[in-house]
Design a protein around this motif. Structure first.
Motif, PDB file in Angstrom:
ATOM      1  N   ARG A  12      14.336 -16.220  67.860  1.00 52.18           N
ATOM      2  CA  ARG A  12      14.803 -15.144  66.981  1.00 52.18           C
ATOM      3  C   ARG A  12      13.923 -13.899  67.117  1.00 52.18           C
ATOM      4  O   ARG A  12      14.435 -12.778  67.203  1.00 52.18           O
ATOM      5  CB  ARG A  12      14.809 -15.636  65.515  1.00 52.18           C
ATOM      6  CG  ARG A  12      15.115 -14.541  64.494  1.00 52.18           C
ATOM      7  CD  ARG A  12      16.494 -13.947  64.711  1.00 52.18           C
ATOM      8  NE  ARG A  12      16.694 -12.693  64.002  1.00 52.18           N
ATOM      9  CZ  ARG A  12      16.461 -11.497  64.510  1.00 52.18           C
ATOM     10  NH1 ARG A  12      15.981 -11.363  65.760  1.00 52.18           N
ATOM     11  NH2 ARG A  12      16.695 -10.404  63.802  1.00 52.18           N
ATOM     12  N   ILE A  13      12.629 -14.071  67.109  1.00 47.66           N
ATOM     13  CA  ILE A  13      11.736 -12.922  67.204  1.00 47.66           C
ATOM     14  C   ILE A  13      11.804 -12.302  68.599  1.00 47.66           C
ATOM     15  O   ILE A  13      11.744 -11.080  68.746  1.00 47.66           O
ATOM     16  CB  ILE A  13      10.310 -13.344  66.805  1.00 47.66           C
ATOM     17  CG1 ILE A  13      10.281 -13.618  65.293  1.00 47.66           C
ATOM     18  CG2 ILE A  13       9.284 -12.301  67.208  1.00 47.66           C
ATOM     19  CD1 ILE A  13       8.990 -14.161  64.767  1.00 47.66           C
ATOM     20  N   ALA A  14      11.979 -13.118  69.621  1.00 50.32           N
ATOM     21  CA  ALA A  14      12.118 -12.579  70.978  1.00 50.32           C
ATOM     22  C   ALA A  14      13.356 -11.696  71.089  1.00 50.32           C
ATOM     23  O   ALA A  14      13.372 -10.740  71.885  1.00 50.32           O
ATOM     24  CB  ALA A  14      12.192 -13.718  71.982  1.00 50.32           C
ATOM     25  N   ARG A  15      14.391 -11.977  70.299  1.00 48.32           N
ATOM     26  CA  ARG A  15      15.625 -11.200  70.348  1.00 48.32           C
ATOM     27  C   ARG A  15      15.427  -9.791  69.805  1.00 48.32           C
ATOM     28  O   ARG A  15      16.164  -8.873  70.135  1.00 48.32           O
ATOM     29  CB  ARG A  15      16.717 -11.928  69.549  1.00 48.32           C
ATOM     30  CG  ARG A  15      18.117 -11.425  69.833  1.00 48.32           C
ATOM     31  CD  ARG A  15      19.170 -12.396  69.325  1.00 48.32           C
ATOM     32  NE  ARG A  15      19.274 -12.419  67.877  1.00 48.32           N
ATOM     33  CZ  ARG A  15      19.052 -13.481  67.116  1.00 48.32           C
ATOM     34  NH1 ARG A  15      18.671 -14.621  67.667  1.00 48.32           N
ATOM     35  NH2 ARG A  15      19.192 -13.415  65.804  1.00 48.32           N
ATOM     36  N   GLY A  16      14.412  -9.612  68.969  1.00 47.57           N
ATOM     37  CA  GLY A  16      14.061  -8.296  68.491  1.00 47.57           C
ATOM     38  C   GLY A  16      14.863  -7.841  67.291  1.00 47.57           C
ATOM     39  O   GLY A  16      15.624  -8.601  66.692  1.00 47.57           O
ATOM     40  N   GLY A  17      14.659  -6.584  66.933  1.00 47.93           N
ATOM     41  CA  GLY A  17      15.340  -6.030  65.777  1.00 47.93           C
ATOM     42  C   GLY A  17      14.638  -6.397  64.481  1.00 47.93           C
ATOM     43  O   GLY A  17      13.507  -6.888  64.471  1.00 47.93           O
ATOM     44  N   ALA A  18      15.328  -6.156  63.360  1.00 49.46           N
ATOM     45  CA  ALA A  18      14.785  -6.509  62.049  1.00 49.46           C
ATOM     46  C   ALA A  18      14.927  -8.008  61.822  1.00 49.46           C
ATOM     47  O   ALA A  18      16.015  -8.568  61.987  1.00 49.46           O
ATOM     48  CB  ALA A  18      15.516  -5.730  60.960  1.00 49.46           C
ATOM     49  N   SER A  40       9.210  -6.501  70.145  1.00 55.32           N
ATOM     50  CA  SER A  40       9.001  -5.370  69.244  1.00 55.32           C
ATOM     51  C   SER A  40       9.726  -5.595  67.923  1.00 55.32           C
ATOM     52  O   SER A  40       9.982  -4.650  67.172  1.00 55.32           O
ATOM     53  CB  SER A  40       9.504  -4.070  69.889  1.00 55.32           C
ATOM     54  OG  SER A  40      10.885  -4.176  70.200  1.00 55.32           O
ATOM     55  N   ALA A  41      10.067  -6.846  67.627  1.00 56.88           N
ATOM     56  CA  ALA A  41      10.787  -7.166  66.394  1.00 56.88           C
ATOM     57  C   ALA A  41      10.024  -6.669  65.170  1.00 56.88           C
ATOM     58  O   ALA A  41       8.796  -6.676  65.133  1.00 56.88           O
ATOM     59  CB  ALA A  41      11.008  -8.674  66.297  1.00 56.88           C
ATOM     60  N   GLU A  42      10.775  -6.264  64.159  1.00 52.33           N
ATOM     61  CA  GLU A  42      10.189  -5.807  62.903  1.00 52.33           C
ATOM     62  C   GLU A  42      10.313  -6.915  61.858  1.00 52.33           C
ATOM     63  O   GLU A  42      11.419  -7.300  61.471  1.00 52.33           O
ATOM     64  CB  GLU A  42      10.919  -4.555  62.405  1.00 52.33           C
ATOM     65  CG  GLU A  42      10.450  -4.090  61.046  1.00 52.33           C
ATOM     66  CD  GLU A  42      11.388  -3.080  60.400  1.00 52.33           C
ATOM     67  OE1 GLU A  42      11.113  -2.676  59.258  1.00 52.33           O
ATOM     68  OE2 GLU A  42      12.406  -2.726  61.027  1.00 52.33           O
ATOM     69  N   LEU A  43       9.180  -7.421  61.420  1.00 51.60           N
ATOM     70  CA  LEU A  43       9.187  -8.454  60.387  1.00 51.60           C
ATOM     71  C   LEU A  43       9.366  -7.787  59.035  1.00 51.60           C
ATOM     72  O   LEU A  43       8.509  -7.017  58.585  1.00 51.60           O
ATOM     73  CB  LEU A  43       7.877  -9.251  60.414  1.00 51.60           C
ATOM     74  CG  LEU A  43       7.586 -10.046  61.691  1.00 51.60           C
ATOM     75  CD1 LEU A  43       6.213 -10.719  61.579  1.00 51.60           C
ATOM     76  CD2 LEU A  43       8.665 -11.087  61.948  1.00 51.60           C
ATOM     77  N   ARG A  44      10.471  -8.068  58.386  1.00 49.81           N
ATOM     78  CA  ARG A  44      10.731  -7.518  57.058  1.00 49.81           C
ATOM     79  C   ARG A  44      10.463  -8.593  56.012  1.00 49.81           C
ATOM     80  O   ARG A  44      11.303  -9.475  55.761  1.00 49.81           O
ATOM     81  CB  ARG A  44      12.163  -7.015  56.946  1.00 49.81           C
ATOM     82  CG  ARG A  44      12.434  -5.795  57.811  1.00 49.81           C
ATOM     83  CD  ARG A  44      13.721  -5.128  57.398  1.00 49.81           C
ATOM     84  NE  ARG A  44      14.070  -4.026  58.264  1.00 49.81           N
ATOM     85  CZ  ARG A  44      15.201  -3.334  58.171  1.00 49.81           C
ATOM     86  NH1 ARG A  44      16.096  -3.662  57.252  1.00 49.81           N
ATOM     87  NH2 ARG A  44      15.443  -2.346  58.999  1.00 49.81           N
TER      88      ARG A  44
END
Length: 331
Positions: free
Chosen positions: A169-175, A235-239
């Motif tokens: 999931r984090i490798a996929r990126g985005g929020a 570059s995923a953003e952890l919200r």
């Protein structure tokens, strides 16, 4: 030493094989032939659940047997009885799930356990693991049975999907919906640290029950997810999102968001999984590597598979649906 492992081709069993081979042990792997056994072992084929499925084990002697079975206890019973006169020690990889509900924070090996029977067929997981323990004890006695009560297990070869889901999931990126609080403490065991402890404990002749998992608070949810970001180069953003917001959306801890359990909202479940006393195992040599090592090595293993992890057929697929994640994040 001569090791017989019942299984040995996936996750925990494979890690035990690799650890034993690294010590120069002679390793025999008894399995169904569904997966290739590690190189350097002697292979015996059989299906423990079939009539005469243990025929390949009719002969032979070993110093120790390791059994990771997690279904009907009667299967452990049959193997243990067959091997009792030809094996020095029976190591049964059990689970901290055997403790009676709700376990107190800091529960140890003396805490109450669920009822179980070595003769049971298919029963719920806690009773299955307790029945497996009793089967090992019945055949080998208190002095020759080692009961390894593992906690949450992650690391390379994981076929449950918890850490692999977060990495992908984090490798996929985005929020990314990051379940808070960020400092929620986690307790788990890297499968390789579990295997190393099992092998050295067997070599030392330990017996009885041991909780085998890292110390409580070995890492946090924040450290785990940030390590996933570094390992994947994402570059995923952890919200970071409050637990009440997540729960109100109908998102299930542990299954939809693997590993995470909100400590304040679900204190009993958090204590059961992330609040286990491990003083006994630490005194017996347990050592746990940093979370960054577990995460990085698991990602390297996943990449070697093309990013698609194996999945046990008898366990549910974990992870949050993208549509629900987007809805909670407001996008």
């Amino acid at each position: 030493m001569r090791l017989l492992i019942l299984g040995g081709t996936e996750f925990v069993g494979r890690a035990v094989v690799e650890s034993a081979l690294g010590r120069g042990w002679e390793v025999t792997v008894f399995h169904r032939g569904r997966h290739e056994a590690p190189a350097g072992v002697t292979t015996l084929l059989g299906d423990r659940t079939a009539p005469d499925g243990l025929a390949a084990l009719a002969d032979g002697e070993w110093d120790v047997v390791v059994d990771t079975w997690s279904a009907a206890p009667s299967v452990v019973r049959d193997a243990a009885r067959l091997l009792a006169g030809r094996v020095g020690r029976y190591v049964y990889v059990s689970s901290c799930s055997v403790y009676a509900w709700p376990p107190a924070l800091g529960h140890d090996e003396t805490s109450p356990v669920v009822e179980g029977s070595p003769d049971a067929g298919e029963v719920p997981y806690p009773q299955a693991k307790r029945g497996g323990e009793l089967a090992a004890l019945d055949a080998f006695g208190d002095e020759r049975a080692l009961l390894v009560r593992a906690g949450l297990i992650i690391g390379p070869w994981e076929n449950i999907g918890r850490l692999p889901w977060w990495l992908r999931r984090i490798a996929r990126g985005g929020a990314v919906l990051a379940p808070g609080p960020r400092d929620t403490p986690l307790q788990y065991i890297d499968v390789r640290d579990l295997a190393e402890w099992v092998v050295q404990a067997a070599e030392r002749g330990l017996s009885g029950p041991y909780n085998v998992v890292s110390e409580p608070g070995h890492t946090t949810m924040g450290d785990l997810l940030e390590a996933c970001g570094r390992a994947t180069g994402s570059s995923a953003e952890l919200r970071w999102t409050p637990p009440e917001t997540i729960l109100a959306a109908g998102i299930e801890p542990w299954t939809d968001l693997p590993i995470w359990i909100p400590r304040a909202e679900q204190p009993e479940l958090h204590s059961a999984i992330h609040g286990v006393n491990v003083d006994k195992a630490l005194a017996a040599g347990l050592s746990c590597r940093p979370v960054a090592s577990t995460v990085t090595d698991t990602w390297g293993w996943l990449e070697s598979l093309g990013g698609i992890p194996p999945q046990r057929g008898d366990r549910p697929v974990v992870g949050l649906a993208a549509e629900l994640e987007a809805k909670v994040l407001g996008g």
